[in-house]
Design an enzyme around this catalytic site. Structure first.
Site, PDB file in Angstrom:
ATOM      1  N   ILE A   1      51.665  28.601 -53.276  1.00  0.00           N
ATOM      2  CA  ILE A   1      51.922  29.179 -51.964  1.00  0.00           C
ATOM      3  C   ILE A   1      50.832  30.172 -51.573  1.00  0.00           C
ATOM      4  CG2 ILE A   1      53.472  30.716 -50.684  1.00  0.00           C
ATOM      5  CD1 ILE A   1      55.815  29.342 -52.157  1.00  0.00           C
TER       6      ILE A   1
ATOM      7  N   TYR B   1      65.171  36.245 -63.054  1.00  0.00           N
ATOM      8  CA  TYR B   1      64.468  35.843 -61.834  1.00  0.00           C
ATOM      9  C   TYR B   1      65.347  36.041 -60.606  1.00  0.00           C
ATOM     10  CZ  TYR B   1      61.875  32.844 -58.575  1.00  0.00           C
ATOM     11  OH  TYR B   1      61.182  32.358 -57.498  1.00  0.00           O
TER      12      TYR B   1
ATOM     13  N   ASP C   1      46.613  42.705 -61.917  1.00  0.00           N
ATOM     14  CA  ASP C   1      47.904  42.610 -62.602  1.00  0.00           C
ATOM     15  C   ASP C   1      48.886  43.470 -61.822  1.00  0.00           C
ATOM     16  OD1 ASP C   1      50.126  42.678 -64.222  1.00  0.00           O
ATOM     17  OD2 ASP C   1      49.110  43.530 -65.964  1.00  0.00           O
TER      18      ASP C   1
ATOM     19  N   SER D   1      60.302  36.285 -51.468  1.00  0.00           N
ATOM     20  CA  SER D   1      61.490  36.278 -52.308  1.00  0.00           C
ATOM     21  C   SER D   1      61.742  34.828 -52.713  1.00  0.00           C
ATOM     22  CB  SER D   1      62.683  36.890 -51.565  1.00  0.00           C
ATOM     23  OG  SER D   1      63.842  36.868 -52.371  1.00  0.00           O
TER      24      SER D   1
ATOM     25  N   LYS E   1      64.570  38.565 -57.421  1.00  0.00           N
ATOM     26  CA  LYS E   1      64.370  38.099 -56.055  1.00  0.00           C
ATOM     27  C   LYS E   1      65.408  38.686 -55.093  1.00  0.00           C
ATOM     28  CE  LYS E   1      60.630  35.794 -56.644  1.00  0.00           C
ATOM     29  NZ  LYS E   1      59.369  36.228 -55.994  1.00  0.00           N
TER      30      LYS E   1
ATOM     31  N   THR F   1      54.861  23.446 -56.263  1.00  0.00           N
ATOM     32  CA  THR F   1      53.933  24.403 -56.857  1.00  0.00           C
ATOM     33  C   THR F   1      54.044  24.312 -58.375  1.00  0.00           C
ATOM     34  OG1 THR F   1      55.574  26.174 -56.961  1.00  0.00           O
ATOM     35  CG2 THR F   1      54.292  26.000 -54.911  1.00  0.00           C
TER      36      THR F   1
END
Length: 249
Positions: free
Chosen positions: A21, A159, A68, A145, A163, A194
């Site tokens: 993305i 995860y 980073d 998100s 988000k 992706t």
């Protein structure tokens, strides 16, 4: 027919820009005249992306920096260098993130939990903090998100929580920055083609949404472009799913 240069003379910073993305966003913006400060932790992929973009968009000024986002100094130095190089910052796309390991909550390790939060939540916060200090009045920031920020997925709680937190950060930043006419929005992609989606499919099979296919990065990039551009001047604090009417409905 030439692509309208709607972002000419605009400076936009993009994290996670080496692939997926982030790279699609960078190419979309470059095709429309934006000067770009691109960042990613993956040096080789970032160099490859920069080489190709330099060939495809020779009239656009682009810098690339290994960053980073889990490290405050790394983020602050990158944003400071962006301001020094271009003289300003008009917009930003905070896209960097990781999926983390698949595990049930009862099997989670502290270090795996903390790593995802450091990158996905902490990284977004660090970027927002640095960007909001210097962004021009009337600027726009887009955070990435996920539909995982709107619902639950078993085996991916670090995860999912991260988000959800990005949405909370977005809404807080929108209210704080609104008086300066700065907009902050979030996009919540579903399954997008992706490298991260390959990691998802390695852990589980996702049901197809009513629009029965995976999305592509360019479909996210075009929405990012809308939120960064002048046609969305009254849109802020929004969290928009792009998932084929699947998980967020």
């Amino acid at each position: 027919m030439a692509t309208p240069q709607i972002f000419a003379n605009r400076v936009i910073a993009v994290t996670g820009a080496a692939q997926g993305i982030g790279l699609a966003v960078a190419r979309y913006l470059a095709a429309r005249g934006a000067n770009l400060a691109l960042a990613d932790v993956k040096r080789k992929e970032l160099e490859t992306a920069h080489e190709q973009m330099s060939k495809d968009f020779p009239n656009v000024e682009t810098t690339t920096t290994v960053v980073d986002v889990s490290n405050t100094h790394s983020v602050n130095e990158w944003i400071a260098e962006t301001k020094q190089t271009f003289g300003k910052l008009d917009g930003a796309v905070n896209n960097a993130g990781i999926l983390g390991k698949w595990a049930k909550i009862t099997d989670l390790k502290d270090e795996d939990w903390q790593r995802v939060q450091q990158v996905n939540v902490g990284g977004t916060m660090r970027c927002l903090r640095a960007e909001l200090k210097i962004i021009e009045e009337g600027g726009s920031i887009v955070n990435l998100s996920s539909v995982a920020g709107l619902t639950g997925f078993p085996g991916l709680s670090p995860y999912v929580v991260s988000k959800h937190a990005v949405i909370g950060l977005t809404r807080c930043a929108a209210k704080e920055a609104g008086p300066r006419n700065i907009r902050v929005n979030a996009i919540c992609p579903g399954p997008i083609e992706t490298p991260m989606l390959d990691e998802v499919y390695a852990g589980t099979a996702l049901p197809k949404p009513p629009i029965a296919r995976d999305g592509n990065p360019e479909e996210i990039a075009s929405l990012v472009g809308y939120l960064l551009g002048s046609e969305s001047k009254y849109t802020s604090g929004a969290c928009i799913p792009v998932d084929g009417a699947g998980y967020a409905c």
